[in-house]
Design a protein around this motif. Structure first.
Motif, PDB file in Angstrom:
ATOM      1  N   ALA A  67       0.771  -1.094  -0.031  1.00  0.00           N
ATOM      2  CA  ALA A  67      -0.142  -0.036   0.018  1.00  0.00           C
ATOM      3  C   ALA A  67       0.786   1.203  -0.130  1.00  0.00           C
ATOM      4  O   ALA A  67       1.685   1.341   0.892  1.00  0.00           O
ATOM      5  CB  ALA A  67      -0.961  -0.085   1.286  1.00  0.00           C
ATOM      6  N   GLY A  68       0.912   2.074  -1.139  1.00  0.00           N
ATOM      7  CA  GLY A  68       1.787   3.230  -1.168  1.00  0.00           C
ATOM      8  C   GLY A  68       3.135   2.858  -1.114  1.00  0.00           C
ATOM      9  O   GLY A  68       3.575   1.745  -1.950  1.00  0.00           O
ATOM     10  N   GLY A  69       4.008   3.498  -0.442  1.00  0.00           N
ATOM     11  CA  GLY A  69       5.259   3.188  -0.384  1.00  0.00           C
ATOM     12  C   GLY A  69       5.708   1.863   0.333  1.00  0.00           C
ATOM     13  O   GLY A  69       6.620   1.267   0.259  1.00  0.00           O
ATOM     14  N   GLY A  70       4.783   1.586   1.289  1.00  0.00           N
ATOM     15  CA  GLY A  70       4.901   0.400   2.117  1.00  0.00           C
ATOM     16  C   GLY A  70       5.796   0.505   3.206  1.00  0.00           C
ATOM     17  O   GLY A  70       6.063  -0.515   3.971  1.00  0.00           O
ATOM     18  N   GLY A  71       6.402   1.739   3.625  1.00  0.00           N
ATOM     19  CA  GLY A  71       7.181   1.762   4.579  1.00  0.00           C
ATOM     20  C   GLY A  71       6.334   2.014   6.125  1.00  0.00           C
ATOM     21  O   GLY A  71       6.884   1.980   7.127  1.00  0.00           O
ATOM     22  N   GLN A  72       4.761   1.937   5.931  1.00  0.00           N
ATOM     23  CA  GLN A  72       4.199   2.052   7.305  1.00  0.00           C
ATOM     24  C   GLN A  72       4.307   0.688   7.908  1.00  0.00           C
ATOM     25  O   GLN A  72       3.926  -0.238   7.494  1.00  0.00           O
ATOM     26  CB  GLN A  72       2.783   2.678   6.898  1.00  0.00           C
ATOM     27  N   TRP A  73       4.356   1.098   9.365  1.00  0.00           N
ATOM     28  CA  TRP A  73       4.329  -0.327  10.441  1.00  0.00           C
ATOM     29  C   TRP A  73       2.788  -0.958  10.586  1.00  0.00           C
ATOM     30  O   TRP A  73       2.104  -0.157  10.621  1.00  0.00           O
ATOM     31  CB  TRP A  73       4.901   0.305  11.647  1.00  0.00           C
ATOM     32  N   MET A  74       2.790  -2.208  10.399  1.00  0.00           N
ATOM     33  CA  MET A  74       1.769  -3.046  10.584  1.00  0.00           C
ATOM     34  C   MET A  74       1.855  -3.736  11.670  1.00  0.00           C
ATOM     35  O   MET A  74       2.522  -5.015  11.883  1.00  0.00           O
ATOM     36  CB  MET A  74       1.433  -3.888   9.729  1.00  0.00           C
ATOM     37  N   PRO A  75       1.448  -3.396  13.099  1.00  0.00           N
ATOM     38  CA  PRO A  75       1.330  -4.357  14.331  1.00  0.00           C
ATOM     39  C   PRO A  75       0.223  -5.512  14.179  1.00  0.00           C
ATOM     40  O   PRO A  75      -0.754  -5.200  14.116  1.00  0.00           O
ATOM     41  CB  PRO A  75       0.853  -3.517  15.489  1.00  0.00           C
ATOM     42  N   TRP A  76       0.875  -6.586  14.108  1.00  0.00           N
ATOM     43  CA  TRP A  76      -0.116  -7.688  13.879  1.00  0.00           C
ATOM     44  C   TRP A  76      -0.113  -8.811  15.084  1.00  0.00           C
ATOM     45  O   TRP A  76       0.780  -8.597  15.938  1.00  0.00           O
ATOM     46  CB  TRP A  76       0.455  -8.783  12.234  1.00  0.00           C
ATOM     47  N   ILE A  77      -1.220  -9.676  15.090  1.00  0.00           N
ATOM     48  CA  ILE A  77      -1.019 -10.883  15.903  1.00  0.00           C
ATOM     49  C   ILE A  77      -1.882 -11.776  15.555  1.00  0.00           C
ATOM     50  O   ILE A  77      -3.160 -11.407  14.774  1.00  0.00           O
ATOM     51  CB  ILE A  77      -1.696 -10.262  17.288  1.00  0.00           C
ATOM     52  N   SER A  78      -1.338 -13.074  15.457  1.00  0.00           N
ATOM     53  CA  SER A  78      -2.123 -14.021  15.181  1.00  0.00           C
ATOM     54  C   SER A  78      -3.296 -14.268  16.029  1.00  0.00           C
ATOM     55  O   SER A  78      -3.454 -14.026  17.074  1.00  0.00           O
ATOM     56  CB  SER A  78      -1.394 -15.385  15.016  1.00  0.00           C
ATOM     57  N   LEU A  79      -4.584 -14.794  15.305  1.00  0.00           N
ATOM     58  CA  LEU A  79      -5.774 -15.301  16.073  1.00  0.00           C
ATOM     59  C   LEU A  79      -5.435 -16.061  17.397  1.00  0.00           C
ATOM     60  O   LEU A  79      -5.999 -15.891  18.346  1.00  0.00           O
ATOM     61  CB  LEU A  79      -6.767 -15.720  15.143  1.00  0.00           C
ATOM     62  N   ASP A  80      -4.617 -17.042  17.168  1.00  0.00           N
ATOM     63  CA  ASP A  80      -4.417 -17.948  18.169  1.00  0.00           C
ATOM     64  C   ASP A  80      -3.564 -17.185  19.396  1.00  0.00           C
ATOM     65  O   ASP A  80      -4.061 -17.383  20.663  1.00  0.00           O
ATOM     66  CB  ASP A  80      -3.239 -19.218  17.673  1.00  0.00           C
ATOM     67  N   ASP A  81      -2.647 -16.203  19.065  1.00  0.00           N
ATOM     68  CA  ASP A  81      -2.204 -15.544  20.223  1.00  0.00           C
ATOM     69  C   ASP A  81      -3.148 -14.439  20.808  1.00  0.00           C
ATOM     70  O   ASP A  81      -2.947 -14.255  22.011  1.00  0.00           O
ATOM     71  CB  ASP A  81      -0.659 -15.008  19.712  1.00  0.00           C
ATOM     72  N   GLU A  82      -3.948 -14.113  20.166  1.00  0.00           N
ATOM     73  CA  GLU A  82      -4.971 -13.034  20.427  1.00  0.00           C
ATOM     74  C   GLU A  82      -5.895 -13.670  21.477  1.00  0.00           C
ATOM     75  O   GLU A  82      -6.092 -13.306  22.715  1.00  0.00           O
ATOM     76  CB  GLU A  82      -5.827 -12.534  19.343  1.00  0.00           C
ATOM     77  N   VAL A  83      -6.419 -14.822  21.174  1.00  0.00           N
ATOM     78  CA  VAL A  83      -7.169 -15.692  21.955  1.00  0.00           C
ATOM     79  C   VAL A  83      -6.181 -16.097  23.519  1.00  0.00           C
ATOM     80  O   VAL A  83      -6.878 -16.158  24.496  1.00  0.00           O
ATOM     81  CB  VAL A  83      -7.707 -16.864  21.314  1.00  0.00           C
ATOM     82  N   ARG A  84      -5.122 -16.577  22.940  1.00  0.00           N
ATOM     83  CA  ARG A  84      -4.318 -16.805  24.222  1.00  0.00           C
ATOM     84  C   ARG A  84      -3.926 -15.818  25.061  1.00  0.00           C
ATOM     85  O   ARG A  84      -3.974 -16.058  26.522  1.00  0.00           O
ATOM     86  CB  ARG A  84      -2.948 -17.681  23.707  1.00  0.00           C
ATOM     87  N   ALA A  85      -3.723 -14.559  24.507  1.00  0.00           N
ATOM     88  CA  ALA A  85      -3.362 -13.393  25.489  1.00  0.00           C
ATOM     89  C   ALA A  85      -4.636 -13.059  26.185  1.00  0.00           C
ATOM     90  O   ALA A  85      -4.390 -12.629  27.447  1.00  0.00           O
ATOM     91  CB  ALA A  85      -3.080 -12.319  24.482  1.00  0.00           C
ATOM     92  N   ILE A  86      -5.897 -13.038  25.577  1.00  0.00           N
ATOM     93  CA  ILE A  86      -7.112 -12.755  26.428  1.00  0.00           C
ATOM     94  C   ILE A  86      -7.256 -13.671  27.510  1.00  0.00           C
ATOM     95  O   ILE A  86      -7.525 -13.270  28.648  1.00  0.00           O
ATOM     96  CB  ILE A  86      -8.224 -12.648  25.565  1.00  0.00           C
ATOM     97  N   ARG A  87      -7.191 -15.144  27.359  1.00  0.00           N
ATOM     98  CA  ARG A  87      -7.219 -15.959  28.456  1.00  0.00           C
ATOM     99  C   ARG A  87      -6.251 -15.739  29.384  1.00  0.00           C
ATOM    100  O   ARG A  87      -6.537 -15.810  30.620  1.00  0.00           O
ATOM    101  CB  ARG A  87      -7.129 -17.418  27.552  1.00  0.00           C
ATOM    102  N   PHE A  88      -5.030 -15.413  29.236  1.00  0.00           N
ATOM    103  CA  PHE A  88      -4.049 -15.007  30.110  1.00  0.00           C
ATOM    104  C   PHE A  88      -4.259 -13.859  30.979  1.00  0.00           C
ATOM    105  O   PHE A  88      -3.990 -13.872  32.338  1.00  0.00           O
ATOM    106  CB  PHE A  88      -2.908 -14.723  29.272  1.00  0.00           C
ATOM    107  N   LEU A  89      -4.860 -12.697  30.246  1.00  0.00           N
ATOM    108  CA  LEU A  89      -5.353 -11.571  31.217  1.00  0.00           C
ATOM    109  C   LEU A  89      -6.600 -11.898  31.903  1.00  0.00           C
ATOM    110  O   LEU A  89      -6.889 -11.084  32.782  1.00  0.00           O
ATOM    111  CB  LEU A  89      -5.426 -10.583  29.979  1.00  0.00           C
ATOM    112  N   LEU A  90      -7.240 -12.854  31.693  1.00  0.00           N
ATOM    113  CA  LEU A  90      -8.480 -13.208  32.553  1.00  0.00           C
ATOM    114  C   LEU A  90      -8.018 -13.560  33.918  1.00  0.00           C
ATOM    115  O   LEU A  90      -8.773 -13.281  35.069  1.00  0.00           O
ATOM    116  CB  LEU A  90      -9.295 -14.492  31.972  1.00  0.00           C
ATOM    117  N   GLU A  91      -6.679 -14.056  34.142  1.00  0.00           N
ATOM    118  CA  GLU A  91      -6.255 -14.246  35.371  1.00  0.00           C
ATOM    119  C   GLU A  91      -4.868 -13.778  35.748  1.00  0.00           C
ATOM    120  O   GLU A  91      -4.815 -13.580  36.981  1.00  0.00           O
ATOM    121  CB  GLU A  91      -6.055 -15.858  35.600  1.00  0.00           C
ATOM    122  N   ALA A  92      -4.405 -13.024  35.024  1.00  0.00           N
ATOM    123  CA  ALA A  92      -3.136 -12.304  35.374  1.00  0.00           C
ATOM    124  C   ALA A  92      -3.545 -11.038  35.833  1.00  0.00           C
ATOM    125  O   ALA A  92      -4.490 -10.383  35.646  1.00  0.00           O
ATOM    126  CB  ALA A  92      -2.264 -12.092  34.213  1.00  0.00           C
TER     127      ALA A  92
END
Length: 301
Positions: A186-211
């Motif tokens: 997209a455009g020049g392509g230099g823009q940063w894209m913070p990504w996360i896999s769906l698996d890690d998204e779910v795992r992170a939410i589950r982690f935060l339920l108890e952390a």
């Protein structure tokens, strides 16, 4: 645990519910229509929520909100994006605060849109908000949990990045053109894209339920990539060329997505998951290529 979830039919919510139910947790879905046994019905516009089945929940995960890319950015759509988040979050927070037995935690949705367009600046949870519509939405969205926080409910704001899944979201929409060899930066392509896999998204939410974590939490992989790197990597994983760039002027044409393009395709935010990693969370997917190969079931070359 007994856990209430809003937005349970969305990409993240449905995956989270499957994961929690698979491990024997008791799920309470908060829905707008056709509630099943044990569900909670709410009407955000009317300011109504049936709290009967919220009694006794241990935690709440709030993921509901009008899709950012669900339509062109008309004033009406922008109003729906804002109010579905602020009104829904305030309604839920008030209801939880009024319960005789309050949940220990509320994990409330937010987004990396909080930071706005920040070029190459490394952004952590301590970074100030950016400027523009999406940062304004995120600030108001997070502030709407005030009643829950005042009631001593632990509140974590899930500042989620670009969630990768072939089932939907940004990756799901890009797969067909990329498979046809029509993908490009997209455009020049230099823009940063913070990504996360769906698996890690779910795992992170589950982690935060108890952390024991409260406040903003960036849900992004520890190694963000530029749009150029994302494009090349997806093309390599699929075995297809990625030589056709998307000029910003084309994306902003009436037939395109207009002002939305600046916020979703051409803005840059180098977001890092500082709080999550400090709390002890370990990502399954830290490198984009490995994540894409796992998600798309593509063996390494």
């Amino acid at each position: 645990m007994r856990i209430a979830v809003t937005g349970s039919s969305g990409l993240i919510g449905s995956a989270l519910v499957r994961s929690l139910e698979g491990d024997g947790h008791d799920l309470v879905r908060v829905v707008r229509s056709s509630p099943g046994p044990g569900d909670v019905r709410w009407d955000i516009d009317a300011g109504i929520i049936d709290t009967t089945n919220l009694a006794g929940v241990d935690a709440v995960v709030h993921l509901a909100g009008e899709g950012i890319a669900a339509g062109r950015w008309t004033e009406d759509h922008k109003r729906k994006v804002l109010e579905s988040r602020t009104k829904g979050t305030a309604l839920l927070s008030e209801a939880l605060a009024a319960l005789d037995r309050r949940p220990a935690a509320l994990l409330s949705g937010s987004a990396i849109g909080y930071y706005g367009d920040r070029d190459d600046t490394e952004l952590t949870e301590a970074s100030p908000p950016g400027n523009g519509f999406l940062p304004e939405v995120c600030r108001a969205w997070e502030a709407a949990t005030g009643m829950a926080e005042a009631a001593d409910i632990r509140v974590a704001h899930l500042r989620t990045g670009i969630v990768l899944s072939p089932a939907g979201g940004a990756l799901g929409k890009q797969l067909l053109p990329f498979k046809l060899g029509l993908g490009g930066r997209a455009g020049g392509g230099g823009q940063w894209m913070p990504w996360i896999s769906l698996d890690d998204e779910v795992r992170a939410i589950r982690f935060l339920l108890e952390a024991d974590v409260a406040g903003p939490v960036n849900l992004t992989a520890p190694r963000p990539v530029t749009n150029r790197e994302f494009t090349r990597t997806l093309g390599r994983v699929l075995g297809r060329p990625t030589v056709i760039p998307i000029p910003s002027a084309v994306a902003k044409l009436p037939a395109g997505i207009g002002p939305l393009a600046d916020n979703l395709l051409f803005s840059s935010a180098k977001v890092l998951p500082t709080v999550l990693t400090a709390a002890g969370f370990t990502f399954d997917h830290t490198e984009l290529e490995g994540a894409l190969r796992d998600l798309l079931d593509r063996p390494a070359a």
